[in-house]
Motif scaffolding. Structure first.
Motif, short mmCIF file in Angstrom:
data_model
loop_
_atom_site.label_atom_id
_atom_site.label_comp_id
_atom_site.label_asym_id
_atom_site.label_seq_id
_atom_site.Cartn_x
_atom_site.Cartn_y
_atom_site.Cartn_z
N GLU A 287 -27.88 9.86 -35.17
CA GLU A 287 -29.04 10.48 -36.23
C GLU A 287 -30.21 11.16 -36.35
O GLU A 287 -30.54 11.91 -36.16
N GLU B 95 -22.68 12.38 -40.51
CA GLU B 95 -21.95 11.54 -41.58
C GLU B 95 -20.31 10.29 -41.11
O GLU B 95 -20.49 10.18 -42.70
N LYS C 243 -20.74 -1.58 -46.95
CA LYS C 243 -22.43 -1.29 -48.00
C LYS C 243 -21.16 0.76 -48.38
O LYS C 243 -20.70 0.55 -48.10
N ARG C 244 -22.29 0.73 -49.65
CA ARG C 244 -21.75 2.28 -49.98
C ARG C 244 -22.71 3.59 -49.45
O ARG C 244 -22.63 3.98 -49.76
N CYS C 245 -23.69 3.06 -49.37
CA CYS C 245 -24.50 3.70 -48.24
C CYS C 245 -24.54 3.42 -46.77
O CYS C 245 -24.82 2.61 -46.43
N ALA C 246 -24.59 4.18 -46.27
CA ALA C 246 -25.41 4.50 -44.70
C ALA C 246 -26.15 3.27 -44.63
O ALA C 246 -26.37 3.02 -43.24
N ARG C 247 -27.76 3.43 -44.77
CA ARG C 247 -28.26 3.45 -44.27
C ARG C 247 -28.06 1.89 -44.69
O ARG C 247 -28.72 0.81 -44.13
N GLU C 248 -28.39 1.74 -45.99
CA GLU C 248 -27.63 0.05 -46.09
C GLU C 248 -26.91 -0.66 -45.31
O GLU C 248 -27.07 -1.52 -44.84
N CYS D 100 -20.40 2.12 -42.81
CA CYS D 100 -20.50 1.45 -44.56
C CYS D 100 -18.83 0.54 -44.77
O CYS D 100 -18.58 -0.14 -45.03
N GLY E 88 -21.68 7.10 -40.21
CA GLY E 88 -22.25 6.95 -41.14
C GLY E 88 -20.90 6.04 -42.08
O GLY E 88 -21.51 5.15 -42.71
N TYR E 89 -20.39 6.73 -42.77
CA TYR E 89 -18.91 6.71 -43.39
C TYR E 89 -18.67 5.40 -42.49
O TYR E 89 -18.13 4.10 -43.44
#
Length: 101
Positions: A20, A37, A49-54, A44, A40-41
């Protein structure tokens, strides 16, 4: 709910945060963006979770709390999907025809 080992979550969270920072420093570098990315995946998938931030937020909560506390927090959150009726039961989203079939 099956959760990964905390050491594995910590390793992937560090990797995600590292990429990041690299992506923010070099936003036009396609290789850096793709690796960010991917990180992040992976996070997830690990955290469900569906979102990397979440997923990153969930990973941080998971690492700083006990397993029981984390699971309790997850079960207390409202679920997206059905609507809860006045008596606390979930209403079905499927519609029935007037004939009742």
């Amino acid at each position: 709910m099956l959760l990964p080992a905390k050491a594995e979550v910590a390793r992937h969270l560090r990797r995600y945060r590292s990429w990041e920072r690299a992506m923010l420093a070099h936003p036009d570098d396609r290789r850096v963006r793709a690796t960010f990315e991917d990180a992040g995946y992976t996070l997830c998938v690990l955290m469900g979770k569906r979102c990397a931030r979440e997923a990153a937020d969930a990973a941080e909560r998971y690492l700083r709390t006990s397993l029981v506390t984390y699971l309790r927090e997850q079960s207390d959150r409202p679920h997206v999907g059905g609507v809860v009726g006045r008596r606390g039961r979930r209403k079905s989203r499927e519609r029935r025809s007037p004939a009742g079939t």
